[in-house]
Motif scaffolding. Sequence first.
Motif, PDB file in Angstrom:
ATOM      1  N   VAL A  51      -9.723  -9.004  -2.422  1.00  0.00           N
ATOM      2  CA  VAL A  51     -10.456  -8.863  -1.162  1.00  0.00           C
ATOM      3  C   VAL A  51      -9.608  -9.486  -0.060  1.00  0.00           C
ATOM      4  O   VAL A  51      -9.856 -10.593   0.386  1.00  0.00           O
ATOM      5  N   ASN A  52      -8.583  -8.742   0.358  1.00  0.00           N
ATOM      6  CA  ASN A  52      -7.608  -9.299   1.294  1.00  0.00           C
ATOM      7  C   ASN A  52      -7.353  -8.416   2.512  1.00  0.00           C
ATOM      8  O   ASN A  52      -6.382  -8.623   3.225  1.00  0.00           O
ATOM      9  N   ARG A  56     -11.535  -3.722   2.403  1.00  0.00           N
ATOM     10  CA  ARG A  56     -11.871  -4.292   1.089  1.00  0.00           C
ATOM     11  C   ARG A  56     -12.990  -5.330   1.193  1.00  0.00           C
ATOM     12  O   ARG A  56     -13.835  -5.426   0.313  1.00  0.00           O
ATOM     13  N   ARG A  57     -13.021  -6.091   2.283  1.00  0.00           N
ATOM     14  CA  ARG A  57     -14.083  -7.089   2.458  1.00  0.00           C
ATOM     15  C   ARG A  57     -15.450  -6.411   2.556  1.00  0.00           C
ATOM     16  O   ARG A  57     -16.417  -6.861   1.937  1.00  0.00           O
ATOM     17  N   GLU A 126      -4.288   1.091   3.909  1.00  0.00           N
ATOM     18  CA  GLU A 126      -3.024   0.677   3.291  1.00  0.00           C
ATOM     19  C   GLU A 126      -1.828   1.200   4.095  1.00  0.00           C
ATOM     20  O   GLU A 126      -0.861   0.475   4.331  1.00  0.00           O
ATOM     21  N   ARG A 127      -1.924   2.464   4.546  1.00  0.00           N
ATOM     22  CA  ARG A 127      -0.836   3.031   5.345  1.00  0.00           C
ATOM     23  C   ARG A 127      -0.703   2.286   6.682  1.00  0.00           C
ATOM     24  O   ARG A 127       0.417   1.985   7.120  1.00  0.00           O
ATOM     25  N   LEU A 128      -1.821   1.988   7.317  1.00  0.00           N
ATOM     26  CA  LEU A 128      -1.788   1.275   8.594  1.00  0.00           C
ATOM     27  C   LEU A 128      -1.207  -0.136   8.427  1.00  0.00           C
ATOM     28  O   LEU A 128      -0.445  -0.606   9.274  1.00  0.00           O
ATOM     29  N   MET A 129      -1.572  -0.786   7.347  1.00  0.00           N
ATOM     30  CA  MET A 129      -1.053  -2.141   7.095  1.00  0.00           C
ATOM     31  C   MET A 129       0.454  -2.081   6.820  1.00  0.00           C
ATOM     32  O   MET A 129       1.185  -2.967   7.247  1.00  0.00           O
TER      33      MET A 129
END
Length: 134
Positions: A51-52, A56-57, A126-129
Amino acid sequence: MSGLVLKLGPHERVLINGAVIENGDRRSRLAIMTPNAHILRLRDAIHPEEVNTPVRRVCYIAQLVLSGDADAKDAHLQLLRGIEQLSQVLTDPDSRLQLSIASKAVLDNQHYQVLKALRSLLPREERLMAVGAA
């Protein structure tokens, strides 16, 4: 969750109302007829150390309701606030649609649908991060 059909692979585990159920050696289908049953595929479960990220949170809060570890009434406001915060960042039409579906599902107390809609945002997040880290 009346009429939910779960398709399980061999030895796949699912949490139903707090009980872990493991499928046998063959693929099978389970029809869940009880409304508002708490159901979570364990292969889809997000572990606390995972949860990071913001999405996800919010997924984790919905997951806690499904696992019976959080009260739906207590999680209601947290989920709506989390979805609202995500909508400030994820502004593309596809994300907006999924966030709208998730919001409606929260209001309808359909936490499985909340989790399903939010999980669809994980690849985009995930792509944005990854772009932000580069």
